[in-house]
Each structure stands twice: as C-alpha cells, then as structure tokens.
Write a protein that holds these residues in place. Sequence first.
Motif, PDB file in Angstrom:
ATOM      1  N   LYS A 293       0.709  -1.089   0.070  1.00  0.00           N
ATOM      2  CA  LYS A 293       0.033  -0.013  -0.469  1.00  0.00           C
ATOM      3  C   LYS A 293       1.519   1.218  -0.413  1.00  0.00           C
ATOM      4  O   LYS A 293       2.128   0.936   0.004  1.00  0.00           O
ATOM      5  CB  LYS A 293      -0.750  -0.038   1.330  1.00  0.00           C
ATOM      6  CG  LYS A 293      -1.882  -1.227   1.028  1.00  0.00           C
ATOM      7  CD  LYS A 293      -3.162  -0.207   2.305  1.00  0.00           C
ATOM      8  CE  LYS A 293      -4.152  -1.924   2.031  1.00  0.00           C
ATOM      9  NZ  LYS A 293      -4.780  -1.625   3.713  1.00  0.00           N
ATOM     10  N   MET A 295       1.677   5.248   1.095  1.00  0.00           N
ATOM     11  CA  MET A 295       1.179   6.356   2.230  1.00  0.00           C
ATOM     12  C   MET A 295       1.529   7.600   2.299  1.00  0.00           C
ATOM     13  O   MET A 295       2.901   7.893   1.693  1.00  0.00           O
ATOM     14  CB  MET A 295       1.196   6.430   3.536  1.00  0.00           C
ATOM     15  CG  MET A 295       2.747   5.443   4.069  1.00  0.00           C
ATOM     16  SD  MET A 295       2.907   5.210   5.252  1.00  0.00           S
ATOM     17  CE  MET A 295       3.053   6.808   6.662  1.00  0.00           C
ATOM     18  N   PRO A 366      -9.418   2.001  -8.442  1.00  0.00           N
ATOM     19  CA  PRO A 366      -8.992   1.103  -7.492  1.00  0.00           C
ATOM     20  C   PRO A 366      -7.618   0.212  -7.973  1.00  0.00           C
ATOM     21  O   PRO A 366      -7.686  -0.530  -8.622  1.00  0.00           O
ATOM     22  CB  PRO A 366     -10.196   0.036  -6.919  1.00  0.00           C
ATOM     23  CG  PRO A 366     -11.387   0.024  -7.477  1.00  0.00           C
ATOM     24  CD  PRO A 366     -10.823   1.326  -8.748  1.00  0.00           C
ATOM     25  N   PHE A 370      -2.436  -2.814  -5.493  1.00  0.00           N
ATOM     26  CA  PHE A 370      -1.960  -1.504  -4.029  1.00  0.00           C
ATOM     27  C   PHE A 370      -3.297  -1.419  -2.730  1.00  0.00           C
ATOM     28  O   PHE A 370      -3.841  -0.367  -2.968  1.00  0.00           O
ATOM     29  CB  PHE A 370      -1.572  -0.128  -4.585  1.00  0.00           C
ATOM     30  CG  PHE A 370      -0.151  -0.019  -5.251  1.00  0.00           C
ATOM     31  CD1 PHE A 370       0.988   0.241  -4.404  1.00  0.00           C
ATOM     32  CD2 PHE A 370      -0.285   0.759  -6.906  1.00  0.00           C
ATOM     33  CE1 PHE A 370       2.463  -0.278  -4.641  1.00  0.00           C
ATOM     34  CE2 PHE A 370       0.993   0.881  -7.020  1.00  0.00           C
ATOM     35  CZ  PHE A 370       1.859   0.593  -6.106  1.00  0.00           C
ATOM     36  N   GLN A 373      -6.109   0.196  -3.304  1.00  0.00           N
ATOM     37  CA  GLN A 373      -5.866   1.438  -3.176  1.00  0.00           C
ATOM     38  C   GLN A 373      -6.246   2.228  -4.261  1.00  0.00           C
ATOM     39  O   GLN A 373      -5.636   1.373  -4.895  1.00  0.00           O
ATOM     40  CB  GLN A 373      -4.776   2.175  -3.374  1.00  0.00           C
ATOM     41  CG  GLN A 373      -4.342   1.449  -0.828  1.00  0.00           C
ATOM     42  CD  GLN A 373      -3.177   2.581  -0.310  1.00  0.00           C
ATOM     43  OE1 GLN A 373      -2.106   1.884  -1.095  1.00  0.00           O
ATOM     44  NE2 GLN A 373      -3.592   3.033   0.550  1.00  0.00           N
ATOM     45  N   ARG A 374      -6.531   3.483  -4.598  1.00  0.00           N
ATOM     46  CA  ARG A 374      -7.259   4.634  -5.556  1.00  0.00           C
ATOM     47  C   ARG A 374      -5.904   5.779  -5.777  1.00  0.00           C
ATOM     48  O   ARG A 374      -6.107   6.637  -5.131  1.00  0.00           O
ATOM     49  CB  ARG A 374      -8.595   5.686  -5.360  1.00  0.00           C
ATOM     50  CG  ARG A 374      -9.319   4.622  -5.383  1.00  0.00           C
ATOM     51  CD  ARG A 374     -11.006   5.344  -5.854  1.00  0.00           C
ATOM     52  NE  ARG A 374     -11.846   4.535  -5.936  1.00  0.00           N
ATOM     53  CZ  ARG A 374     -13.006   4.000  -5.234  1.00  0.00           C
ATOM     54  NH1 ARG A 374     -12.118   3.807  -3.917  1.00  0.00           N
ATOM     55  NH2 ARG A 374     -13.857   3.236  -5.374  1.00  0.00           N
ATOM     56  N   TYR A 375      -4.975   4.525  -5.857  1.00  0.00           N
ATOM     57  CA  TYR A 375      -3.682   5.252  -5.496  1.00  0.00           C
ATOM     58  C   TYR A 375      -3.260   6.806  -6.995  1.00  0.00           C
ATOM     59  O   TYR A 375      -2.320   7.349  -6.375  1.00  0.00           O
ATOM     60  CB  TYR A 375      -1.963   3.869  -5.958  1.00  0.00           C
ATOM     61  CG  TYR A 375      -1.992   3.872  -6.966  1.00  0.00           C
ATOM     62  CD1 TYR A 375      -0.839   4.057  -8.602  1.00  0.00           C
ATOM     63  CD2 TYR A 375      -2.648   2.988  -8.121  1.00  0.00           C
ATOM     64  CE1 TYR A 375      -0.265   3.975  -9.132  1.00  0.00           C
ATOM     65  CE2 TYR A 375      -2.311   2.846  -9.517  1.00  0.00           C
ATOM     66  CZ  TYR A 375      -1.528   2.855 -10.114  1.00  0.00           C
ATOM     67  OH  TYR A 375      -1.005   3.161 -11.610  1.00  0.00           O
ATOM     68  N   LEU A 378      -3.975   9.121  -4.612  1.00  0.00           N
ATOM     69  CA  LEU A 378      -3.524   9.472  -3.593  1.00  0.00           C
ATOM     70  C   LEU A 378      -2.312  10.651  -4.468  1.00  0.00           C
ATOM     71  O   LEU A 378      -1.271  11.323  -3.456  1.00  0.00           O
ATOM     72  CB  LEU A 378      -2.564   8.505  -3.401  1.00  0.00           C
ATOM     73  CG  LEU A 378      -3.434   8.190  -2.061  1.00  0.00           C
ATOM     74  CD1 LEU A 378      -2.410   6.641  -2.060  1.00  0.00           C
ATOM     75  CD2 LEU A 378      -3.998   8.638  -1.046  1.00  0.00           C
TER      76      LEU A 378
END
Length: 454
Positions: A293, A295, A366, A370, A373-375, A378
């Motif tokens: 993932k 962050m 999505p 990952f 996650q909708r990277y 991000l």
Amino acid sequence: MLSPGGWVISALAALSAIVLVLWPIPQKEGLVFWIFAKSHQRLYSPMTVAWNATQQPSDRVHILLLSGGALQRRLLSGFLSGTPLPDLVEAYAQIVAQAFKGPLEDVGFVDLTDILQAEGIIERINAPSFAPWTSRGRIFGLPHDVHPVLLAYRADLVEAARIDVAAIETWDDFVRLLRPLVRDVDGDGYPDRYLLNIWETNPELIESLMLQAGGSFFDAEERLVMDSDINARVLATVVSWTTGPDRIAVNAPEFDAAGNKMRLDGSVLFSLMPDWLTSAWRQDLPQLAGKVKLMPLPAWERGGRRTTVMGGTMLGIPKRVKDFDSAWRYAKELYLSPDLARALFHTTGIISPVKRHWTDPVYDEPSAYFGGQRYGRLYIAAAPDVPPRTSSPYKALAQIKMADSALALKAYATQSGQYTVAELLPEARRLLAQAEAQVRAQMQRNAFLAQARP
C-alpha cells in the motif's frame, strides 16, 4: 614513403570521403523528435500517426528513439558545434541542466516563457513542474510530469503487527512506532528486517528528503546553499538511520535482482516511491500484488510537507528547429492531451502535470496491486505540494559532493561511536561547508554564471 599497401589504404580513404560528400543521403521531410524512453515511444507513436495523417509532409513528425547517453551527447554536441539537431527533443533534468552553463542567449533551447504566458499554459500546469526547466527566470521546456513521492510499504506485514500507519505524521513518529519491526527473524543474532530502503550512497534520495524538509542544493536564484541547517539535519538523520547498532535502514536498490529479493522477502518494509516507480514494481514484483500500500511521506515537522519529488522530463525545441510553429503545435497536441494523460497513467503510473486532467476518473480506479487503493488519487493529492527544484548545471557535482559527505559522516559515526542526530550535526555542518566550498570553486570558474548569479 608509403608502402603499396599504404597507398591503397590512402586511396580508399580519399574515395570514401568523396562518396560521402557527393552521395546524397535521403532525409525524411518533416520534423524530427528525439526521445529516450521506449515506454514513451509506445504511447506517442499512435498519436503521432494520427497527427501526421492530418498534416502536410513538412509538418509531419518522425520519432527517433535514442539511449539517454546518446541523446545527451548528440544534443549537447549539436548546441556547441553545429552538428545535426532534432526539431523537438524529450530530455531529463541532468541533460537539460548542462545546456544552462553559458550565457542565457546561448542556451540551445527556444525560450518558451512568453508563449507559455500568452497562451495561458503556465496557469494550466502544476507550477513546480516548470522549475527544472527554468534558468535565470526563463522557461525552456514543456513539463511532461510532476513525479510526487509517496511511501510504499508491506501492508501485510505492518498490519499483521497491528500498527496503524495513520498514526504516523512525522519521521520521528515513523521510527518510534515502527522500530519494533526491526528484528532478528531467523535467530542468528542479526536483524533480518529493516524499516526503510535508503542508503547514504544514494544522493538522489538524500536530496529528495532535503527538498521535502525545505532544503536544497541551490536557492531560487540558483545560488549554492548546500551548507544549511536543514540540509545538515537531513544528512545527520539519514546517517543515523543507516549506521550503528540501532540502524533502521538497508540498501535495497531499485531495478536490481538482489534489491527485489529483499522486497519479496520482507527484508525492507518501506520505500520512497515516485509515481513512475509504481509501474516498475507492478512489472518486476507481481508477487507483491495486494501486499503493498501507499501512504504520504512522514513530515520533518508536524504540519509539514508530506511528499517530495524525484526525476522529471520535459519537451524542448532547439533553436535550429525548421518550423517552430509546427513543432509547437505538435508539442501542445501531445503533452496537453487528455488521451496521453490517461494512457501515461495506465502504462507507467505517471500523473499528468496538466491540472484540468486531475479530475479524470482514471485516477479514481482502484488498484488490486496496491491493496484496492485509488493510488492515482493519492498522487494527485500530493502533486500541488511537490517542492520546487532549482536547475543548475552544477547539480550533478553537488550530488557527488553530498555523497562524499554522507560517506565521511558515516565513517565519523563508526569511528567515534556517535550515532544520534544531535551528536552527528556538528560534523555534518563541517562536511557540508567543505562540500559547498568545493562546488563553489568549480562554479566560479564559469565567468558567465558568476556574472548572472551573485
């Protein structure tokens, strides 16, 4: 006196020279576009075919793929010696910066500042993305990307340890909350798992962290500022992470078989990840699908910047372009295209610098790799906060001297047994002052830059 063989060789050489002069080499009509990335060629080719279908022969574009090294040598040679140049060129920061060594009027690229302002393109593109292509206040390239950086982590291992990464706001939080994960897994007395993939021999990573903290090698006026409190703190922190009995970092190089095995084995849990690196992981490490993932980066201070920047490419137009208007129309058609933005993200993970494209649903898809996650979203969220980078032809030298300083500081830590940031700071400042003096000595030999940059 030449031997008979020597006369034959001389005659053949003379004949070859005559043939080269008199034998016409066919030239494609239209504009030539040099690029260095095969992935870009795959994206640009269909768009260029469609472009050429609507253009006169003189306005058609022919893409030529070169290696990065060949492109750099041929481009800089063309600027300096008059050897053939393309009409458009895609180049990365290390190449472009070398074109800025001389007087402003001798820069080999067309100055795009006025046309970017007149056509409102400056307002349409993420402002920090212009910084690497700017010298002495003038812009010489159309940005290809933004390249914000997030932190990729082994979510399966971190979540199994019941650690909530949402509680991590600063790098101090990162070390405090995650240090228990640095441990000896196989019982041989040595740690098998480390938190962070960073090493003091990688000046690009160190520079990225300095930019995140508000530091830099050069200030907004392109003056050398290596010896600063911010840079010293980051340097001391990185060495404290990589040295001593409590170290938390390990060297797991990207695009490297050994580094990839460390990622697969969970030997390193967190890695700085610019958007362009996401596609490399998806391709080279498919076994990690669903285990990784993203962050925001931990900030250096509470409320501080949660991203940085790494890498960058521009499209420039050499001054010897056959037809600037045609080249500029093609450049805009390609780089400002929503179709290219979508294709670029799908294939490489790179987000567009064109702000109007940021609402495109492609960034909300999505990702199974990952962890759902909708990277893309991000990276879009981080894009406006990417730190600006001042371009300088002496940046490569500054990076080398930074790496030298990091190695010297690590040796000092090992010899003295001092591993904390507070203990390392005075020596970090001394080493950075020394590095700055060495870079400045080289810069002062360039009379043109000395006049332009006090």
